[in-house]
Scaffold this motif. Sequence first.
Motif, mmCIF file in Angstrom:
data_model
loop_
_atom_site.group_PDB
_atom_site.id
_atom_site.type_symbol
_atom_site.label_atom_id
_atom_site.label_comp_id
_atom_site.label_asym_id
_atom_site.label_seq_id
_atom_site.Cartn_x
_atom_site.Cartn_y
_atom_site.Cartn_z
ATOM 1 N N THR A 98 77.272 23.956 -29.912
ATOM 2 C CA THR A 98 76.529 22.803 -29.407
ATOM 3 C C THR A 98 77.359 21.530 -29.360
ATOM 4 O OG1 THR A 98 75.731 21.978 -31.542
ATOM 5 C CG2 THR A 98 74.485 23.767 -30.528
ATOM 6 N N LEU A 99 76.813 20.588 -28.597
ATOM 7 C CA LEU A 99 77.221 19.197 -28.625
ATOM 8 C C LEU A 99 75.938 18.371 -28.642
ATOM 9 C CD1 LEU A 99 78.518 18.445 -25.012
ATOM 10 C CD2 LEU A 99 78.062 20.740 -25.769
ATOM 11 N N ASN A 100 75.983 17.088 -28.345
ATOM 12 C CA ASN A 100 74.782 16.274 -28.531
ATOM 13 C C ASN A 100 73.717 16.490 -27.471
ATOM 14 O OD1 ASN A 100 75.974 15.281 -30.782
ATOM 15 N ND2 ASN A 100 76.343 13.222 -30.007
ATOM 16 N N SER A 101 74.041 17.213 -26.400
ATOM 17 C CA SER A 101 72.999 17.589 -25.445
ATOM 18 C C SER A 101 71.986 18.527 -26.091
ATOM 19 C CB SER A 101 73.612 18.222 -24.195
ATOM 20 O OG SER A 101 74.512 19.248 -24.528
ATOM 21 N N PHE A 102 72.321 19.065 -27.244
ATOM 22 C CA PHE A 102 71.371 19.828 -28.062
ATOM 23 C C PHE A 102 70.131 18.983 -28.346
ATOM 24 C CE2 PHE A 102 70.236 21.450 -32.452
ATOM 25 C CZ PHE A 102 69.842 22.720 -32.060
ATOM 26 N N TYR A 103 70.329 17.648 -28.456
ATOM 27 C CA TYR A 103 69.217 16.719 -28.682
ATOM 28 C C TYR A 103 68.705 16.119 -27.379
ATOM 29 C CZ TYR A 103 71.621 16.927 -33.177
ATOM 30 O OH TYR A 103 72.251 17.366 -34.316
ATOM 31 N N THR A 104 69.638 15.641 -26.533
ATOM 32 C CA THR A 104 69.226 14.856 -25.372
ATOM 33 C C THR A 104 68.545 15.680 -24.290
ATOM 34 O OG1 THR A 104 71.444 15.073 -24.384
ATOM 35 C CG2 THR A 104 71.036 13.141 -25.762
ATOM 36 N N THR A 105 69.004 16.897 -24.055
ATOM 37 C CA THR A 105 68.433 17.689 -22.958
ATOM 38 C C THR A 105 66.965 18.048 -23.195
ATOM 39 O OG1 THR A 105 70.588 18.508 -22.238
ATOM 40 C CG2 THR A 105 68.669 19.835 -21.655
ATOM 41 N N PRO A 106 66.573 18.492 -24.389
ATOM 42 C CA PRO A 106 65.131 18.745 -24.597
ATOM 43 C C PRO A 106 64.285 17.475 -24.479
ATOM 44 C CG PRO A 106 66.425 19.896 -26.242
ATOM 45 C CD PRO A 106 67.370 18.964 -25.532
ATOM 46 N N ILE A 107 64.859 16.319 -24.832
ATOM 47 C CA ILE A 107 64.115 15.059 -24.705
ATOM 48 C C ILE A 107 63.923 14.709 -23.231
ATOM 49 C CG2 ILE A 107 64.205 12.566 -25.131
ATOM 50 C CD1 ILE A 107 65.755 13.209 -27.723
ATOM 51 N N ARG A 108 64.998 14.832 -22.455
ATOM 52 C CA ARG A 108 64.966 14.447 -21.046
ATOM 53 C C ARG A 108 64.247 15.476 -20.181
ATOM 54 N NH1 ARG A 108 69.458 14.553 -18.529
ATOM 55 N NH2 ARG A 108 68.852 13.027 -16.951
ATOM 56 N N GLN A 109 64.225 16.721 -20.631
ATOM 57 C CA GLN A 109 63.611 17.794 -19.837
ATOM 58 C C GLN A 109 62.524 18.484 -20.665
ATOM 59 O OE1 GLN A 109 66.474 20.288 -17.632
ATOM 60 N NE2 GLN A 109 68.104 18.900 -18.296
ATOM 61 N N GLU A 110 61.453 17.772 -20.905
ATOM 62 C CA GLU A 110 60.387 18.288 -21.765
ATOM 63 C C GLU A 110 59.775 19.581 -21.221
ATOM 64 O OE1 GLU A 110 57.479 15.323 -22.502
ATOM 65 O OE2 GLU A 110 58.838 14.004 -23.630
ATOM 66 N N ALA A 111 59.827 19.759 -19.910
ATOM 67 C CA ALA A 111 59.232 20.947 -19.302
ATOM 68 C C ALA A 111 59.941 22.234 -19.724
ATOM 69 C CB ALA A 111 59.252 20.824 -17.777
ATOM 70 N N LEU A 112 61.125 22.118 -20.290
ATOM 71 C CA LEU A 112 61.830 23.302 -20.773
ATOM 72 C C LEU A 112 61.053 23.994 -21.889
ATOM 73 C CD1 LEU A 112 65.514 21.968 -21.024
ATOM 74 C CD2 LEU A 112 64.580 23.513 -19.276
ATOM 75 N N GLY A 113 60.310 23.207 -22.643
ATOM 76 C CA GLY A 113 59.573 23.768 -23.770
ATOM 77 C C GLY A 113 60.469 24.196 -24.917
ATOM 78 N N VAL A 114 61.607 23.528 -25.064
ATOM 79 C CA VAL A 114 62.558 23.873 -26.117
ATOM 80 C C VAL A 114 62.332 22.993 -27.339
ATOM 81 C CG1 VAL A 114 64.993 23.852 -26.785
ATOM 82 C CG2 VAL A 114 64.324 24.733 -24.547
ATOM 83 N N ASP A 115 62.149 23.611 -28.479
ATOM 84 C CA ASP A 115 62.018 22.900 -29.752
ATOM 85 C C ASP A 115 63.205 23.296 -30.620
ATOM 86 O OD1 ASP A 115 61.385 21.765 -32.158
ATOM 87 O OD2 ASP A 115 59.558 22.935 -32.486
ATOM 88 N N ILE A 116 64.166 22.383 -30.790
ATOM 89 C CA ILE A 116 65.376 22.747 -31.524
ATOM 90 C C ILE A 116 65.091 23.035 -32.990
ATOM 91 C CG2 ILE A 116 66.867 21.459 -29.948
ATOM 92 C CD1 ILE A 116 67.176 19.362 -32.231
#
Length: 323
Positions: A98-116
């Motif tokens: 991972t890099l910090n998109s581990f945090y930012t991508t789920p925030i910016r793309q909520e429709a992914l339904g990813v909960d880290i």
Amino acid sequence: MKLTKRLFLALAAGSTIATLPIAAFADGWTPKRPIDFTIMAGAGGGADQIARFIQSVVEANDLTNRPLIPTNRGGGSGAESLLHLKDARDPDHTLLVTLNSFYTTPIRQEALGVDIETFTPIIMMGVDPFVLWVHKDSGITTFEEFVAKVKEMDGEFVMGGTGTGQEDSIVIAYMSGAYDLKIKYIPYDGGGAVAKDLAGKQIMATVNNPSEAKGFYEAGDFVPLLAFSDERMEAYPDVPTLKEKGHDFSYYNQRAIVGAPGMSDEAAAYYRDVFGKVYDSEKWQGYLVSESLSPLIMDEAETRAYWSRQVQNHRQLLSEMNN
């Protein structure tokens, strides 16, 4: 854009222990097939370099009975990787670098339904800061000259990065807000492509990790102007930090390995043992120094608390970027 609090834990925080905590080896559990070693970014960038270096250390020392298979899945600012792990059919054989998109991508793309929070902490291999780079032919040698040039071009100065909401864009947005800069931003698939186009003078500046720009710097093509770190880096002692310029801002990119949701405790213990050995190796300790990474050692509970803080921090940063 104002920042009212520190974004990252101080390196060597009071609760951090001096040696890497490694879970007891899982008796009897070993991989039954090749291990999916997904990389949350495109080829050539920092995450890709680190993943393949780790793979080489594992392979050279026969640390696993089945091979790590690195695969770049950087599409959608790492969304491709997150969904791949979220839906992994075999969690015990699925890992993510991972890099910090581990945090930012789920925030910016909520429709992914990813909960880290459902992912499995394995190990934090280190964190690295960002540096502002220009080409030697730009004639720019100081940050002050950079600011003056950007303002002179009044919106025509072009920088490249890995996409809006990605790590480098957060740094550029903060810098732009602090100095009232108008910058054209071109997105790329990965940090390696960004650095390559600066070398080819297709863009005018970048915010790259040291490892991504190191080869061009050593060849004399890149000039480092500013570090977004807490202190000056040993490899770049003449490069000032943004903090020295009066702005309380630093930003580090995490280099971590996490497991898929649903990974068994036995498999997680196995991988912590394997990558703990990599971390303690002379090869990795040398890599930390040569690539200007810093240690940020945490056990599983500390890692989960760190994830929670970083989600909060990045929500704030992304919100400020959009204001």
